[in-house]
Design a protein around this motif. Structure first.
Motif, PDB file in Angstrom:
ATOM      1  N   SER A 100     -16.794  11.016  63.247  1.00 52.61           N
ATOM      2  CA  SER A 100     -17.028  12.453  63.394  1.00 52.61           C
ATOM      3  C   SER A 100     -17.656  12.761  64.745  1.00 52.61           C
ATOM      4  O   SER A 100     -18.176  11.880  65.433  1.00 52.61           O
ATOM      5  N   GLN A 109     -20.678  14.797  66.846  1.00 53.51           N
ATOM      6  CA  GLN A 109     -22.104  14.984  66.578  1.00 53.51           C
ATOM      7  C   GLN A 109     -22.317  16.246  65.761  1.00 53.51           C
ATOM      8  O   GLN A 109     -21.802  17.317  66.091  1.00 53.51           O
ATOM      9  N   THR A 110     -23.055  16.115  64.655  1.00 54.03           N
ATOM     10  CA  THR A 110     -23.392  17.256  63.816  1.00 54.03           C
ATOM     11  C   THR A 110     -24.891  17.262  63.569  1.00 54.03           C
ATOM     12  O   THR A 110     -25.603  16.315  63.916  1.00 54.03           O
ATOM     13  N   SER A 111     -25.364  18.323  62.966  1.00 52.07           N
ATOM     14  CA  SER A 111     -26.794  18.392  62.652  1.00 52.07           C
ATOM     15  C   SER A 111     -27.191  17.329  61.643  1.00 52.07           C
ATOM     16  O   SER A 111     -28.366  16.970  61.539  1.00 52.07           O
TER      17      SER A 111
END
Length: 954
Positions: A805, A807-809
């Protein structure tokens, strides 16, 4: 070869998508900033864009290796679904089951990699694209590299080419190539310390490593050291291995398997029943010839309950200790010339173990040496029978006894301790020069390396001294002490042992000298791009020797017999490779390239060989890559296969001629007739006594021809751009590869089980002529001489899905799925008329251990956020069956790992905790395997293994 940092960065990203097995680094590889550079990648010697690989390559970097919690490179590689296992430290058969039937020596304590089930000798191992010296075992002359001789912290990454490539790399690359890329530069200190143990409190493993690098304007030096210690796991400490068969609770169980060589003796004498002692006797036992088992006799009939349980006296995991150091340096001699040197030293101390020595004497002992013709004189003070037990040799009375057996517990357990030293020195020059507007690259490298192995076996018996100690007492003079083979456990005194026993010392050596030169570059441009080429020359010299203890060489040992062997060869080889871009950036042809290579190899010991390969790479659109290739290959006979002397291997095979309930002898008149013709007594008196172990004589054959192979490969890689453009993934890749490999003239012995079955079932004269029996029907030898037996055919599909994925929170998530579908695996061997083909797909072979699962797969889910990381690895092995239909159930292992890299320490320290086999899954029970009731080439040692690691990077 010269490897640049661009590749290291790119493959590191790809490899981070995997843990236990590693991600498959396939086109397209993500390169920082979207840039790509022409470099060398395993599978081609032409510098090219790594985003357009024409061959399937798996990549592991140091992070991937560390994430497994394992301390052996081979153990990590053996987890690949495309790998078939191979020798490793779970294999405990250094001499106690004999030398293996491949002519290569046991290689005790070493580790190998076997791709495609074709045997480790058909997988080529390189270090920085150059050959490495084969391992030494002190029990033969192996034809494979011991991966444990290469320090793990020296390795930058590992590239595994899952396709045969003899035209580029020469002999042995029939199944694939494993290329270990070592560190060429480093700045500052890197160090790690790890401790692991099984939940049962055994198998402790310590792993310490450190390396330090210095980089100057024109000089780069990196050096390091490592230490690994692995403690034993004993079969007595696992429920599955406490008896010779799974689920067994006593030797009296009808399944059998316990040994007839018992501490209180096995006596088949004077035509009577098989006897043993009622209880140990201090001196000479009493024997009543009128009532051998009556009240005036110390003997009774031998029952299954009297047999000896040897199972808990072995290793599940063999102890070993490895340490060594290495250095790699580069000096720029000018703008376009470099001098490189690399040296390593590795020391391995390892041990294998077996139960107390089973001492067999007499005409039906089956040792193949003096022990079979020992007569026990009537004047021996411990002979209770009142007559000489004659072996019937010339000049003596006819044989009146079959065999006397004694488990020599007073001498302690048999231990085989190895000491192996490995050294390698590599030096060379590389650089570039301009040809018009083009840059051509060159390198010239020399490698000198050796392996020296020594093995100490404690507790062997000198047959000549034993014959004297059992013979006429008048001849037992000087240091001779009459031997008490009849009194049972405790009756053999230290003085008796001191006279008949000796410490067996054996040694083997291997040497390598390899000189290579390569030139590559672009010739001229076509509309689709430049034509690339590579040419090269290699001269190689290899030497191997095996020197058993002089007492063994004289045929006077009580354990596995063997003879000295030595030999050498040299080869001169030239190759050429070309890559031609045909189309680019046109409808349906985003790219279309063709490439090919050819190699000529002239060996001093065998015929010259010419191999070639051709491949096509087609990208209809940017996201989809299609490729296909055809390659021929060859493998020259190894030193052990050519010059290995005759030795013995004890195969756990049931003789179809034995007269026991349910055996072919009882159920088939044809089998009975064929067995009688082969030398089995017609009265049905023959019953196999050794718990299903058959002596197979193996040895080299100087008339061997090279093996040849044909490999067909089709593959597809799909990496949709919408996944990145939409923010769904930073990388999403699907790959599938179909392979079809045919090996002709395969070098191997005909499987002893096939030889016995063909003789018994069809009376095949070629098979029956390979079987020697004693007058009482016992098998004394099955001929397993190496030969070009026929062919091996295998095909399958490798499939890979990689996802990471953006970068996400919630952090970054990754998924990697890697599997192998085995579609075919058959071996064809000749018979007197025609051929016999055996299909092993979905079966376990038993001897040598190998399970041919129809599917194996690895799945990895990993997650990172801030300073924390976690991963879960699942490893699945499909069910297989034994030859008699017993099923080894499918197995699923689960591994977890947690890591913490505190940013407040500038991410220099990392703390890791992990558990392999979280759910404590036992390997499936195997009745025919030579391992302790499981296949050590395929499954894990029973138990949960936990580890802690701290690492530091300056």
């Amino acid at each position: 070869m010269r490897f640049k940092s661009t590749l290291a960065a790119g493959v590191t990203f790809a490899a981070l998508m995997a843990t236990g097995a590693a991600a498959q680094s396939v086109s397209p590889v993500v390169v920082p900033d979207g840039e790509s550079e022409a470099i060398i990648v395993t599978g081609s010697r032409i510098r090219q864009d790594p985003l357009s690989q024409s061959a399937p390559v798996i990549v592991l970097d140091q992070a991937s290796i560390a994430r497994t919690g394992l301390s052996s490179v081979a153990d990590i590689l053996q987890r690949l679904p495309s790998a078939a296992g191979g020798l490793n430290t779970k294999v405990n058969n250094s001499g106690n089951i004999g030398n293996p039937p491949d002519g290569g020596g046991v290689g005790a304590g070493s580790s190998q990699i076997d791709l495609r089930y074709l045997g480790a000798k058909r997988t080529l191992v390189l270090v920085d694209g150059i050959r490495f010296v084969n391992g030494s075992s002190a029990s033969g002359i192996p034809s494979t590299v011991d991966l444990n001789t290469i320090p793990a912290n020296m390795i930058e990454r590992i590239e595994v080419l899952q396709s045969g490539q003899s035209p580029l790399y020469g002999s042995d690359a029939l199944a694939g190539v494993v290329n270990l890329i070592t560190k060429s530069s480093q700045e500052g200190l890197q160090a790690a310390a790890q401790f692991g143990t099984f939940r049962q409190g055994d198998g402790h493993t310590q792993d310490y490593s450190a390396s330090y690098g210095i980089k100057g304007p024109t000089t780069s030096v990196v050096f390091g050291a490592n230490y690994v210690k692995q403690d034993a796991v004993r079969t007595a400490d696992r429920d599955t291995s406490r008896f010779p068969n799974p689920g067994q609770t006593s030797c009296a169980d009808p399944i059998g398997g316990c040994s007839s060589a018992t501490p209180n003796g096995f006596f088949s004498v004077l035509g009577g029943p098989n006897l043993t002692l009622k209880a140990p006797v201090a001196g000479r036992p009493r024997y009543d010839p009128l009532d051998p088992t009556g009240p005036n006799s110390d003997f009774k009939r031998l029952t299954a309950a009297d047999r000896f349980n040897f199972a808990p006296l072995n290793y599940f995991l063999t102890p070993s200790e490895r340490y060594g150091g290495w250095i790699s340096a580069k000096q720029e001699l000018g703008e376009n010339v470099n001098f490189r040197v690399k040296a390593l030293y590795n020391r391995r101390n390892s041990q294998n173990q077996a139960a107390f020595l089973p001492l067999f004497v007499g005409p039906d002992a089956g040792n193949g040496n003096l022990l079979d013709i020992i007569s026990i004189d009537a004047t021996n003070p411990f002979n209770p029978f009142g007559v000489t037990l004659s072996a019937g040799k010339p000049g003596e009375a006819p044989a009146n006894y079959s065999t006397v057996r004694r488990r020599l517990v007073e001498a302690g357990q048999r231990t085989y301790s190895q000491e192996v030293n490995t050294m390698s020195l590599t030096g060379g020059f590389d650089g570039s020069f301009d040809v018009g507007t083009r840059k051509w690259y060159w390198d010239a490298t020399a490698v000198v390396a050796f392996n020296d192995a020594r093995q100490l076996f404690t507790g062997n018996v000198n047959a000549a001294k034993l014959a004297t100690a059992l013979g006429p007492v008048a001849n037992c003079t000087g240091g001779c002490v009459p031997f008490n083979i009849f009194g049972g456990v405790g009756s053999v005194t230290p003085a008796m042992l001191a006279y008949v026993t000796f410490d067996e010392r054996s040694r083997s050596k291997q040497e390598l000298q390899d000189y290579t030169a390569n030139l590559s570059g672009d010739l001229f441009d076509l509309p689709a791009g430049p034509i690339g080429f590579a040419v090269g020359y290699e001269h190689r010299y290899q030497f191997g020797s095996y020197d058993p203890d002089p007492i063994i060489a004289a045929g006077l040992g009580s354990d596995i017999p063997s003879l000295p062997a030595r030999g050498s060869y040299n080869s001169d080889e030239v190759y050429g490779e070309i890559r031609v871009p045909l189309l680019k950036d046109t409808p349906f042809f985003h790219a279309l390239d063709v490439s090919g290579a050819i190699r000529y190899a002239d060996y001093s010991t065998s015929k010259a060989s010419t191999t070639y390969t051709g491949s096509v790479l087609w990208k209809p659109v940017e996201q989809l890559l299609l490729r296909g290739s055809y390659a021929t290959g060859f493998r020259a006979p190894s030193i052990g296969e050519l010059f290995g002397a005759a030795s013995r291997s004890d195969a756990p095979i049931d003789d179809p001629c034995t007269n026991v309930p349910g055996s072919p002898w009882q159920t088939s008149a044809t089998v009975r007739a064929n067995c009688i013709a082969n030398g089995v007594p017609a009265n049905g008196s023959y019953q196999e006594p050794n718990g299903g172990q058959v002596s197979v004589t193996t040895g080299g054959n100087s008339a061997l021809d090279p093996e040849t192979s044909k490999t067909l490969l089709f593959g597809a890689v799909f990496s949709p751009t919408w996944a990145r453009d939409s923010g769904f993934a930073s990388n999403l890749t699907f790959e599938a590869n179909y392979y079809d490999i045919k090996v002709e003239g395969a070098i191997a012995p005909i499987d002893a089980a096939i030889t016995l079955a063909r003789c018994a079932n069809s009376g095949d004269a070629l098979s029956c002529g390979s079987i020697a029996r004693t007058p009482n029907g016992l098998i004394s030898r099955v001929n397993g001489l190496l030969q070009n037996i026929g062919e091996i055919q295998t095909s399958g599909i490798d499939a890979t899905i990689n996802y990471r994925s953006q970068q996400t929170s919630a952090g970054i998530f990754g998924l990697s799925l890697n599997g192998n579908f085995l579609l075919e695996y058959t071996e064809t061997v000749p018979a007197q008329t025609g051929f016999t083909t055996t299909d092993y797909r979905g079966l376990t072979r038993g001897f040598p251990d190998q399970s041919y699962a129809k599917f194996k797969g690895t799945g990895v889910i990993d997650w990172t956020i801030a300073d924390f990381g976690a991963s879960v690895t699942g490893r699945y092995i499909d069910a297989v069956e034994e030859a008699d239909g017993k099923k080894l159930d499918s197995t699923f292992y689960t591994d977890i790992q947690l890591s913490y890299t505190p940013s407040f320490l500038e991410s220099r320290l990392a703390f890791t905790i992990g558990v392999n086999n979280v759910f404590n899954v036992d390997p499936p029970a195997c009745f025919s395997c030579t391992g302790p009731n499981f296949d050590p080439t395929t499954y894990d040692v029973p138990g949960q293994f936990g580890y802690l690691r701290i690492s530091y990077k300056m």
